[in-house]
Write an enzyme that holds these catalytic residues in place. Structure first.
Site, PDB file in Angstrom:
ATOM      1  N   HIS A 187     -13.851  43.865  27.993  1.00  0.00           N
ATOM      2  CA  HIS A 187     -14.957  42.889  27.951  1.00  0.00           C
ATOM      3  C   HIS A 187     -16.237  43.430  28.586  1.00  0.00           C
ATOM      4  O   HIS A 187     -17.306  42.867  28.392  1.00  0.00           O
ATOM      5  CB  HIS A 187     -14.536  41.593  28.657  1.00  0.00           C
ATOM      6  CG  HIS A 187     -13.526  40.811  27.863  1.00  0.00           C
ATOM      7  ND1 HIS A 187     -13.864  39.720  27.103  1.00  0.00           N
ATOM      8  CD2 HIS A 187     -12.196  40.999  27.673  1.00  0.00           C
ATOM      9  CE1 HIS A 187     -12.782  39.249  26.501  1.00  0.00           C
ATOM     10  NE2 HIS A 187     -11.760  40.012  26.836  1.00  0.00           N
ATOM     11  N   ASP A 208     -24.452  44.716  30.720  1.00  0.00           N
ATOM     12  CA  ASP A 208     -23.532  43.627  30.396  1.00  0.00           C
ATOM     13  C   ASP A 208     -22.704  44.041  29.188  1.00  0.00           C
ATOM     14  O   ASP A 208     -23.253  44.637  28.265  1.00  0.00           O
ATOM     15  CB  ASP A 208     -24.336  42.361  30.039  1.00  0.00           C
ATOM     16  CG  ASP A 208     -23.712  41.094  30.589  1.00  0.00           C
ATOM     17  OD1 ASP A 208     -22.476  41.050  30.688  1.00  0.00           O
ATOM     18  OD2 ASP A 208     -24.453  40.146  30.906  1.00  0.00           O
TER      19      ASP A 208
END
Ligand code: ADQ
Length: 460
Positions: free
Chosen positions: A157, A365
């Site tokens: 992720h 991110d």
């Protein structure tokens, strides 16, 4: 039909919709064919034996939830230590914040072995196993060592950094070798996939067999970029439900004379909060027409409070907000409203919808779902503008957002000004394209593409 087994550090009860995005999407997949969700129970046993933990199994509708307790020593070394003190900072390119304590790796390995051992007792021969995130990189290798022959996929992720950054982790070779025990490796972006490809070719002499298949350590693994999405329909429905509407009306009344900018995230150094506040300050200095008008609501939910780096960040933010409000504020106008707490998921879309500009400016991110939620919550007739960091995985897809380099304070301030002044027609055109994109590659697309590719990869 094969059963799906999802493994992640934390487990959510899919019947509780408050769990939100990912939990709902995985819950759907598990509910569909009946499946199992396996992970840590969230319980830490003080004085518990390292490498041991009780297994709890409960049925949640069609889904079996299987969770394991962790001893305090394992929790400290595996979760706080190796996962969040080494892998999280390094994978977000923050070598300066990593704590390479030699004790952590033992606990990380021990917990992955514990998970593998407990999971083995629950597996059926035909199960498809889908492992999530950096806490569990070596899980497949441990399972294979115990004789597991099932199809196993892994999804990361968070970003995968370039070879030279990754190589700073003392155990980098061991970690990457462990990745070859999977049948499929999923990354968020093409950039992450490229970093993987370069690393394994340079450091492990891997051969690229075409179609993103790599051969090294006597095994072949398939890799791919599978950008995670949100459930756009679920989010749109939330936007029109009572809680979000109430929030929208209340905020609209209060901010009707002001231009509202919004930031929402977990309080984390990867999210670029101090840089964002400096850019906002620069906006007020360079474009004084925003004085008494532009208001930044910054919501940062508490996260990993038990780690020192987060306490430092909290203090830095509080002092930056205080300085901006002190220097620029008026009796009837506070430039920054900073809240260190969660907003209820059902109310969040109302807040997104009332904002003229969303500031999603992480320094790094994996993807960033807030950017996608903001798009889904907008009124297509009068949409807000997304200012997005080029260093978020989402920037590869969301090309019609205004992309910024969050390290460039002046440049970011200029782009925020551009966003505040964008004419309606341009806002509509950009929003339409962004919405189309997040609809086409939503969370259901993500799940299906990953699982279909895993089935292909395993049969190759
Ligand atoms: P996160 O780092 O947590 O996730 P993100 O993708 O933005 O980041 O997801 C956060 C979720 O939590 C969103 O659904 C958001 O609405 C919610 N949230 C955040 N702050 C909140 C607040 N203050 N109040 C209420 N809700 C809040 C990790 C990776 C990301 C990756 C996701 C999914 O770091 O890069 O996109 O996993 O893969």
């Amino acid at each position: 039909m094969s059963r799906l087994v999802v493994v992640s550090n934390r487990v959510a009860d899919p019947r509780k919709t408050a769990a939100g995005g990912l939990a709902v999407a995985l819950g759907d997949a598990l509910n569909g064919a009946g499946g199992m969700w396996f992970g840590w129970s969230g319980t830490v046993i003080e004085g518990g034996a390292p490498g041991e933990g009780e297994l709890h199994v409960q049925q949640a509708g069609n889904v079996k939830l299987a969770t394991v307790d962790l001893s305090a020593e394992d929790h400290a070394g595996y979760y706080l230590g190796y996962s969040n003190g080494v892998l999280w900072p390094v994978f977000h390119y923050r070598l300066d914040l990593a704590r390479f304590d030699a004790d952590y790796i033992g606990a990380y390995r021990r917990v992955n072995q514990l998970f593998a051992r407990k999971l083995m007792t629950q597996l059926l021969p035909d199960d498809i196993i889908w492992v999530h995130d950096y806490h569990l990189i070596p899980l497949a290798a441990e399972l294979r060592a115990m004789g597991c022959k099932n199809r196993i996929g892994f999804f990361l992720h968070i970003p995968l950094p370039p070879q030279q950054v990754l190589a700073a982790i003392p155990q980098h070779e061991w970690l990457m070798r462990a990745m070859f025990a999977y049948d499929l490796l999923g990354f968020q972006s093409q950039a992450d996939l490229q970093n993987f490809s370069r690393y394994v070719q340079a450091e492990a002499g891997a051969e690229e067999l075409g179609n993103n298949r790599f051969r090294a350590f006597n095994r072949t693994v398939r890799a791919g970029a599978f950008p995670i999405g949100i459930d756009v329909d679920e989010f749109a429905a939330l936007t029109h439900a009572k809680e979000a509407l109430d929030m929208y009306e209340r905020m609209k009344d209060e901010y009707s004379r002001r231009k509202l900018l919004l930031g929402v995230e977990r309080l984390d150094y990867s999210k670029g909060l101090p840089q964002r506040l400096r850019a906002f300050k620069c906006l007020l200095e360079r474009y004084p027409e925003n004085l008494r008008s532009a208001t930044l609501i910054q919501i940062a939910s508490p996260s990993r409070e038990d780690m020192g780096t987060y306490t430092d960040l909290l203090q830095e933010l509080e002092s930056l907000c205080g300085a901006i409000n002190g220097d620029f504020g008026e009796l009837d106008w506070m430039p920054v409203r900073y809240m260190h707490r969660n907003v209820a998921r059902k109310r969040l879309p109302g807040l997104y919808r009332v904002a003229r500009v969303a500031l999603v400016t992480p320094l790094r991110d994996g993807m960033n779902l807030v950017a996608k939620e903001f798009i889904a919550a907008q009124n297509p007739a009068d949409p807000g503008v997304l200012v997005l960091s080029r260093f978020a995985g989402a920037a590869e897809q969301l090309k019609e957002a205004l992309l910024v380099n969050p390290y460039d304070t002046d440049g970011t301030a200029d782009t925020i000004q551009h966003a505040l002044q964008m004419p309606l027609q341009e806002r509509q055109a950009r929003h339409q394209k962004l919405l189309k994109n997040i609809r086409e590659q939503d969370v259901h697309w993500w799940r299906k593409t990953f699982l279909d590719t895993l089935c292909d990869a395993a049969s190759e």
